[in-house]
Design an enzyme around this catalytic site. Structure first.
Site, PDB file in Angstrom:
ATOM      1  N   ARG A  79       0.828  -1.210   0.000  1.00 50.96           N
ATOM      2  CA  ARG A  79       0.000   0.000   0.000  1.00 50.96           C
ATOM      3  C   ARG A  79       0.857   1.253   0.000  1.00 50.96           C
ATOM      4  O   ARG A  79       0.504   2.255  -0.588  1.00 50.96           O
ATOM      5  CB  ARG A  79      -0.913  -0.030   1.225  1.00 50.96           C
ATOM      6  CG  ARG A  79      -1.781   1.197   1.362  1.00 50.96           C
ATOM      7  CD  ARG A  79      -2.385   1.285   2.746  1.00 50.96           C
ATOM      8  NE  ARG A  79      -3.374   0.248   2.984  1.00 50.96           N
ATOM      9  CZ  ARG A  79      -3.751  -0.137   4.202  1.00 50.96           C
ATOM     10  NH1 ARG A  79      -3.222   0.419   5.271  1.00 50.96           N
ATOM     11  NH2 ARG A  79      -4.647  -1.074   4.362  1.00 50.96           N
ATOM     12  N   TYR A  80       1.985   1.205   0.729  1.00 49.53           N
ATOM     13  CA  TYR A  80       2.891   2.350   0.814  1.00 49.53           C
ATOM     14  C   TYR A  80       4.134   2.024  -0.005  1.00 49.53           C
ATOM     15  O   TYR A  80       4.561   0.876  -0.046  1.00 49.53           O
ATOM     16  CB  TYR A  80       3.304   2.585   2.276  1.00 49.53           C
ATOM     17  CG  TYR A  80       2.153   2.761   3.229  1.00 49.53           C
ATOM     18  CD1 TYR A  80       1.443   3.952   3.263  1.00 49.53           C
ATOM     19  CD2 TYR A  80       1.784   1.737   4.092  1.00 49.53           C
ATOM     20  CE1 TYR A  80       0.393   4.125   4.146  1.00 49.53           C
ATOM     21  CE2 TYR A  80       0.734   1.904   4.986  1.00 49.53           C
ATOM     22  CZ  TYR A  80       0.038   3.097   5.015  1.00 49.53           C
ATOM     23  OH  TYR A  80      -0.995   3.261   5.884  1.00 49.53           O
ATOM     24  N   ARG A  83       7.202   0.064   1.986  1.00 48.46           N
ATOM     25  CA  ARG A  83       7.064  -1.122   2.820  1.00 48.46           C
ATOM     26  C   ARG A  83       5.908  -2.003   2.370  1.00 48.46           C
ATOM     27  O   ARG A  83       4.920  -1.505   1.831  1.00 48.46           O
ATOM     28  CB  ARG A  83       6.885  -0.750   4.293  1.00 48.46           C
ATOM     29  CG  ARG A  83       5.747   0.213   4.602  1.00 48.46           C
ATOM     30  CD  ARG A  83       6.146   1.086   5.811  1.00 48.46           C
ATOM     31  NE  ARG A  83       5.061   1.878   6.353  1.00 48.46           N
ATOM     32  CZ  ARG A  83       4.697   3.073   5.872  1.00 48.46           C
ATOM     33  NH1 ARG A  83       5.274   3.581   4.794  1.00 48.46           N
ATOM     34  NH2 ARG A  83       3.721   3.737   6.451  1.00 48.46           N
ATOM     35  N   CYS A  92      -2.626 -18.377  14.090  1.00 49.92           N
ATOM     36  CA  CYS A  92      -2.256 -17.593  15.273  1.00 49.92           C
ATOM     37  C   CYS A  92      -2.225 -18.517  16.482  1.00 49.92           C
ATOM     38  O   CYS A  92      -2.801 -19.600  16.469  1.00 49.92           O
ATOM     39  CB  CYS A  92      -3.274 -16.493  15.542  1.00 49.92           C
ATOM     40  SG  CYS A  92      -3.468 -15.333  14.188  1.00 49.92           S
ATOM     41  N   CYS A  96      -8.310 -13.657  18.483  1.00 54.59           N
ATOM     42  CA  CYS A  96      -8.874 -12.525  19.208  1.00 54.59           C
ATOM     43  C   CYS A  96     -10.258 -12.241  18.635  1.00 54.59           C
ATOM     44  O   CYS A  96     -10.427 -12.218  17.416  1.00 54.59           O
ATOM     45  CB  CYS A  96      -7.959 -11.320  19.054  1.00 54.59           C
ATOM     46  SG  CYS A  96      -6.244 -11.738  19.436  1.00 54.59           S
ATOM     47  N   CYS A  99     -10.477  -9.370  16.021  1.00 54.59           N
ATOM     48  CA  CYS A  99      -9.431  -9.306  14.985  1.00 54.59           C
ATOM     49  C   CYS A  99      -9.961  -8.725  13.679  1.00 54.59           C
ATOM     50  O   CYS A  99     -11.005  -9.119  13.187  1.00 54.59           O
ATOM     51  CB  CYS A  99      -8.895 -10.709  14.712  1.00 54.59           C
ATOM     52  SG  CYS A  99      -7.671 -10.724  13.380  1.00 54.59           S
ATOM     53  N   ARG A 101      -8.653  -9.240  10.875  1.00 55.27           N
ATOM     54  CA  ARG A 101      -8.509 -10.242   9.817  1.00 55.27           C
ATOM     55  C   ARG A 101      -9.248 -11.517  10.218  1.00 55.27           C
ATOM     56  O   ARG A 101      -8.888 -12.609   9.795  1.00 55.27           O
ATOM     57  CB  ARG A 101      -7.027 -10.563   9.567  1.00 55.27           C
ATOM     58  CG  ARG A 101      -6.235  -9.380   9.035  1.00 55.27           C
ATOM     59  CD  ARG A 101      -4.975  -9.818   8.297  1.00 55.27           C
ATOM     60  NE  ARG A 101      -4.264  -8.638   7.810  1.00 55.27           N
ATOM     61  CZ  ARG A 101      -3.195  -8.112   8.422  1.00 55.27           C
ATOM     62  NH1 ARG A 101      -2.698  -8.675   9.503  1.00 55.27           N
ATOM     63  NH2 ARG A 101      -2.612  -7.037   7.927  1.00 55.27           N
ATOM     64  N   ASP A 259     -11.129  -1.585  14.210  1.00 53.05           N
ATOM     65  CA  ASP A 259     -11.529  -1.630  12.803  1.00 53.05           C
ATOM     66  C   ASP A 259     -12.963  -2.143  12.637  1.00 53.05           C
ATOM     67  O   ASP A 259     -13.515  -2.773  13.542  1.00 53.05           O
ATOM     68  CB  ASP A 259     -10.568  -2.539  12.024  1.00 53.05           C
ATOM     69  CG  ASP A 259      -9.191  -1.911  11.896  1.00 53.05           C
ATOM     70  OD1 ASP A 259      -9.111  -0.779  11.398  1.00 53.05           O
ATOM     71  OD2 ASP A 259      -8.205  -2.558  12.299  1.00 53.05           O
ATOM     72  N   ASP A 296      -7.222   3.107  10.741  1.00 58.75           N
ATOM     73  CA  ASP A 296      -6.953   2.553   9.420  1.00 58.75           C
ATOM     74  C   ASP A 296      -8.194   2.862   8.589  1.00 58.75           C
ATOM     75  O   ASP A 296      -9.260   2.295   8.845  1.00 58.75           O
ATOM     76  CB  ASP A 296      -6.707   1.042   9.531  1.00 58.75           C
ATOM     77  CG  ASP A 296      -5.637   0.592   8.571  1.00 58.75           C
ATOM     78  OD1 ASP A 296      -5.722   0.969   7.393  1.00 58.75           O
ATOM     79  OD2 ASP A 296      -4.731  -0.128   9.005  1.00 58.75           O
ATOM     80  N   LYS A 303      -3.280   4.313   7.250  1.00 53.94           N
ATOM     81  CA  LYS A 303      -3.448   4.667   8.668  1.00 53.94           C
ATOM     82  C   LYS A 303      -3.088   6.133   8.874  1.00 53.94           C
ATOM     83  O   LYS A 303      -2.081   6.590   8.350  1.00 53.94           O
ATOM     84  CB  LYS A 303      -2.479   3.845   9.520  1.00 53.94           C
ATOM     85  CG  LYS A 303      -2.867   2.406   9.728  1.00 53.94           C
ATOM     86  CD  LYS A 303      -1.884   1.783  10.706  1.00 53.94           C
ATOM     87  CE  LYS A 303      -1.618   0.323  10.429  1.00 53.94           C
ATOM     88  NZ  LYS A 303      -1.431  -0.083   9.070  1.00 53.94           N
TER      89      LYS A 303
HETATM   90  C1  LIG Z   1      -0.321  -0.874   8.870  1.00 57.99           C
HETATM   91  C2  LIG Z   1       0.269  -1.149   7.575  1.00 57.99           C
HETATM   92  C3  LIG Z   1       1.630  -0.907   7.349  1.00 57.99           C
HETATM   93  C4  LIG Z   1       2.544  -0.365   8.406  1.00 57.99           C
HETATM   94  O1  LIG Z   1       2.248   0.951   8.681  1.00 57.99           O
HETATM   95  P1  LIG Z   1       3.213   1.766   9.639  1.00 57.99           P
HETATM   96  O2  LIG Z   1       2.509   3.080   9.771  1.00 57.99           O
HETATM   97  O3  LIG Z   1       4.551   1.857   8.971  1.00 57.99           O
HETATM   98  O4  LIG Z   1       3.303   1.010  10.924  1.00 57.99           O
HETATM   99  C5  LIG Z   1       2.144  -1.171   6.111  1.00 57.99           C
HETATM  100  N1  LIG Z   1       1.366  -1.649   5.109  1.00 57.99           N
HETATM  101  C6  LIG Z   1       0.058  -1.883   5.305  1.00 57.99           C
HETATM  102  C7  LIG Z   1      -0.732  -2.412   4.171  1.00 57.99           C
HETATM  103  C8  LIG Z   1      -0.539  -1.642   6.539  1.00 57.99           C
HETATM  104  O5  LIG Z   1      -1.836  -1.913   6.729  1.00 57.99           O
HETATM  105  S1  SF4 Z   2      -5.395  -9.932  16.301  1.00 59.48           S
HETATM  106 FE1  SF4 Z   2      -5.920 -11.398  14.689  1.00 59.48          FE
HETATM  107  S2  SF4 Z   2      -3.982 -11.798  13.628  1.00 59.48           S
HETATM  108 FE2  SF4 Z   2      -3.477 -10.910  15.629  1.00 59.48          FE
HETATM  109  S3  SF4 Z   2      -3.186 -12.666  17.008  1.00 59.48           S
HETATM  110 FE3  SF4 Z   2      -5.305 -11.987  17.229  1.00 59.48          FE
HETATM  111  S4  SF4 Z   2      -6.433 -13.290  15.782  1.00 59.48           S
HETATM  112 FE4  SF4 Z   2      -4.269 -13.393  15.188  1.00 59.48          FE
END
Ligand SMILES: *Cc1c(COP(=O)(O)O)cnc(C)c1O
Ligand code: SF4
Length: 349
Positions: A79-80, A83, A92, A96, A99, A101, A259, A296, A303
């Site tokens: 996305r960025y 990174r 996991c 959670c 979560c 995801r 989220d 986010d 974010k």
């Molecule tokens: C959260 C996230 C990151 C990391 O973001 P930082 O602000 O650098 O911690 C990088 N890529 C994606 C897709 C993310 O959701």
């Molecule tokens: S927040 Fe989601 S990805 Fe992270 S440990 Fe919990 S269940 Fe796993």
């Protein structure tokens, strides 16, 4: 032993037997896992299923932060520019209940070799990528041997300066932070570990020992927490958490606004509530213990810090609010052709 069924949660005293039958469908929809370290009543709200999870609000999404909207190959989110996120596994140690995801974790285990190779090829072919964030699932559930092999492949990509882990393992199963795992982290790129932790009761003596093994090996530790109603959404609980973290050489990094994951509205605060908590902590707590409160933006737009804000434009000047809520005028003074500021009036709130 990790608890993975409703009946095990009942046996462990984390759930009343009369609630159990109603919760089977919840456990079938969203996987259950509670490690020994987390199987305690004061932490149950994060890990024990409830009927509230079956209530989906119209605004809630399957992919709340848009992981799939920016996926150049399976398991990779870009996305960025500088990174990427690499989903090395969907497994996991714990699942959670909030979560973001939750609809993809627990599914299919590790990223298939062909997808991993495609992801690494994309990273190697994109010199702008300087950092690889390993997440999942939880990348520290991988065996030290498997993790070591992945880290050596990342080490061989010259544009990778930093490998960052997002993990809950040092807290939820600290025994996994073995000498063998730590040895695997000793690669050319700097390895940073961001620990996901939400409540001071998670910082057990065993977790503290795991942090110590990592920091002693020179691994910088950061934390991320999710603001959760009924878990940590009050200044006292977060103060205790952030103090416990800095005591253990873990720098609080992000406090995430919860989220829009499906079936999680009972955990969500308003942004105004979150800002109020952050404002209280700003006056109370050491600067090194302050995380950035972030949202986010749904849809994969990234974010951003969401305050509280301390600065507002006031004509040619600024109005700044101090940690006690008092407002002050501030005028930019540079060696450029900025007008000399008028004597600053002190505005009362
Ligand atoms: C959260 C996230 C990151 C990391 O973001 P930082 O602000 O650098 O911690 C990088 N890529 C994606 C897709 C993310 O959701
Ligand atoms: S927040 Fe989601 S990805 Fe992270 S440990 Fe919990 S269940 Fe796993």
């Amino acid at each position: 032993m990790t608890l993975t069924t409703i009946s095990q949660l009942v046996s462990a005293g984390l759930l009343d037997a009369d609630q159990a039958p109603g919760l089977e469908p919840v456990a079938e929809t969203f996987r259950v896992a509670v490690t020994e370290a987390m199987a305690r009543p004061e932490l149950a709200a994060q890990f024990v299923p409830t009927l509230a999870e079956m209530l989906t609000r119209a605004e809630e999404l399957s992919d709340p932060i848009g992981d799939h909207a920016h996926a150049p190959s399976p398991g990779l989110t870009h996305r960025y520019p500088d990174r990427v996120i690499l989903h090395a596994t969907q497994t996991c140690e714990v699942y959670c209940r909030f979560c973001f995801r939750r609809e993809s974790v627990g599914a299919s285990g590790h990223l298939p070799e062909a997808d991993l190779t495609a992801a690494l090829d994309h990273i190697a072919a994109t010199p702008a990528i300087r950092e690889v964030i390993l997440t999942g699932g939880d990348p520290m559930v991988l065996s030290p041997r498997r993790l070591g092999a992945l880290l050596r492949r990342l080490d061989a990509i010259p544009n990778v300066d930093v490998v960052r882990f997002h993990t809950r393992v040092p807290v939820v199963n600290p025994a996994r932070i073995t000498d063998e795992l730590i040895a695997a982290l000793d690669i050319r790129p700097a390895v940073w570990v961001v620990v996901h932790t939400n409540h001071p009761a998670e910082i057990t003596p065993e977790a503290e020992a795991a942090f110590r093994r990592l920091t002693r090996a020179g691994v910088p530790l950061l934390s991320q927490s999710v603001l959760l109603k009924g878990v940590n959404a009050d200044p006292d609980t977060l103060e205790a958490l952030f103090r416990a973290l800095i005591r253990n050489r873990v720098k609080p990094y992000y406090l995430h606004h919860a989220d829009l994951a499906k079936g999680t509205s009972h955990f969500r605060t308003t942004i105004a509530e979150g800002q109020k908590i952050m404002e209280t902590l700003r006056g109370r707590l050491s600067g090194i213990a302050q995380p950035t409160y972030v949202l986010d933006i749904p849809g994969g737009h990234g974010k951003v810090p969401i305050g509280p804000g301390y600065l507002e434009p006031r004509g040619a000047q600024w109005q700044v609010t101090d940690p006690r809520g008092q407002r002050h005028a501030y005028a930019d003074v540079t060696n450029g052709d900025v007008q000399a500021p008028a004597p600053a009036p002190i505005l009362t709130p």
